[in-house]
Design a protein around this motif. Sequence first.
Motif, PDB file in Angstrom:
ATOM      1  N   GLY A   1      21.647  69.185 -49.505  1.00  0.00           N
ATOM      2  CA  GLY A   1      22.498  69.382 -48.335  1.00  0.00           C
ATOM      3  C   GLY A   1      21.927  68.724 -47.097  1.00  0.00           C
ATOM      4  O   GLY A   1      22.656  68.106 -46.329  1.00  0.00           O
TER       5      GLY A   1
ATOM      6  N   SER B   1      25.450  70.824 -39.431  1.00  0.00           N
ATOM      7  CA  SER B   1      25.797  71.083 -40.828  1.00  0.00           C
ATOM      8  C   SER B   1      24.544  71.136 -41.688  1.00  0.00           C
ATOM      9  O   SER B   1      24.438  71.940 -42.612  1.00  0.00           O
TER      10      SER B   1
ATOM     11  N   ARG C   1      22.726  65.132 -47.463  1.00  0.00           N
ATOM     12  CA  ARG C   1      24.102  64.699 -47.653  1.00  0.00           C
ATOM     13  C   ARG C   1      25.035  65.049 -46.500  1.00  0.00           C
ATOM     14  O   ARG C   1      25.967  64.288 -46.213  1.00  0.00           O
ATOM     15  N   LEU C   2      24.851  66.176 -45.863  1.00  0.00           N
ATOM     16  CA  LEU C   2      25.809  66.577 -44.827  1.00  0.00           C
ATOM     17  C   LEU C   2      25.718  65.648 -43.607  1.00  0.00           C
ATOM     18  O   LEU C   2      24.800  64.847 -43.496  1.00  0.00           O
ATOM     19  N   ASN C   3      26.695  65.796 -42.700  1.00  0.00           N
ATOM     20  CA  ASN C   3      26.938  64.729 -41.733  1.00  0.00           C
ATOM     21  C   ASN C   3      26.150  64.790 -40.437  1.00  0.00           C
ATOM     22  O   ASN C   3      25.808  63.765 -39.884  1.00  0.00           O
ATOM     23  N   ASP C   4      25.920  65.980 -39.903  1.00  0.00           N
ATOM     24  CA  ASP C   4      25.215  66.031 -38.626  1.00  0.00           C
ATOM     25  C   ASP C   4      24.173  67.146 -38.627  1.00  0.00           C
ATOM     26  O   ASP C   4      24.048  67.895 -39.597  1.00  0.00           O
TER      27      ASP C   4
ATOM     28  N   VAL D   1      27.884  77.263 -49.174  1.00  0.00           N
ATOM     29  CA  VAL D   1      27.201  76.025 -48.796  1.00  0.00           C
ATOM     30  C   VAL D   1      26.968  75.161 -50.028  1.00  0.00           C
ATOM     31  O   VAL D   1      27.176  73.946 -49.995  1.00  0.00           O
TER      32      VAL D   1
ATOM     33  N   VAL E   1      28.196  71.391 -50.515  1.00  0.00           N
ATOM     34  CA  VAL E   1      27.237  70.303 -50.706  1.00  0.00           C
ATOM     35  C   VAL E   1      27.503  69.557 -52.003  1.00  0.00           C
ATOM     36  O   VAL E   1      27.436  68.334 -52.069  1.00  0.00           O
TER      37      VAL E   1
ATOM     38  N   ALA F   1      22.874  74.165 -44.383  1.00  0.00           N
ATOM     39  CA  ALA F   1      22.335  74.051 -45.741  1.00  0.00           C
ATOM     40  C   ALA F   1      20.890  74.539 -45.787  1.00  0.00           C
ATOM     41  O   ALA F   1      20.512  75.335 -46.650  1.00  0.00           O
TER      42      ALA F   1
ATOM     43  N   LEU G   1      30.995  75.872 -39.986  1.00  0.00           N
ATOM     44  CA  LEU G   1      31.127  74.706 -40.882  1.00  0.00           C
ATOM     45  C   LEU G   1      32.550  74.540 -41.386  1.00  0.00           C
ATOM     46  O   LEU G   1      32.986  73.437 -41.661  1.00  0.00           O
TER      47      LEU G   1
END
Lengths: 114, 138
Positions: free
Chosen positions: B23, B32, B26-29, A29, A33, B36, A87
């Motif tokens: 995370g 996700s 920054r991540l999209n949905d 992860v 990130v 994180a 993911l």
Amino acid sequence: MITFLWRCLCLVWLLIVFMRDLVVSSVQVARAVLSPGYAAKPRLVTIPLTVESDAGITMVANLITLTPGTLTVDVSADRKTLLVHDLLAGDSSEATREGVRQGIEPRVLRVTGR
Amino acid sequence: MTETLANALLLVGSFFCLVAGIGVVRLNDVFSRMHAATKAGTLGLALICIAIMLLADTWLHLAEAVFVFLFMIASAPVGAHLIGRAAFHNYQPMDPKTQADPESEPFRHPVRLPDSSLPTSELVAEPSHKSPDDPDNG
């Protein structure tokens, strides 16, 4: 008595493997990130379950969430299928399914019995 | 020696907590982001707890750190699971790159079995509009 001890031993083994998985998944992860060109290919995967007991399903679901790439979203009403968000799965569900069927489930089954 | 090790663990642990925070931004949905928040967050806390155990001078402090870690392991996946489930049932926006198994669609309207012990009010799925009891815990 012997079965009880055996199950405790299996539980310890489960925890050891779990710690390793947790480290691997966190590093994964972290890489996703922190890499600038982040290109994940998420996929919703359905996984047929072989565990039947409440404790078994709960443990499988929680372990899936804390192991590399996967997050449990839901369990079906008949308690035979898990919906999992992966993911990094990309185009195929098979790798994720096999990972659970051959990795997590047998280890949980050895502890809970069914 | 112990102190150096504990310091290093604290540093790495807080790094993973930071990654979890980045995370989430920054991540999209939702899904996700839950990845994180749970994984990196749990490992970060685990490392910090180990550092606390190394520095503990009484058994009480040691036990405290163990319990903090146990409760985190028990609660973080459950929280992520419930948030992801609520998002999925409410048709929250998903990363456009997401692919899905065709079998995943029935999960949106769970058909309860007739012998289910749940009250009948929960048997009706309302897909078109947002449910009034939208989970909002502030």
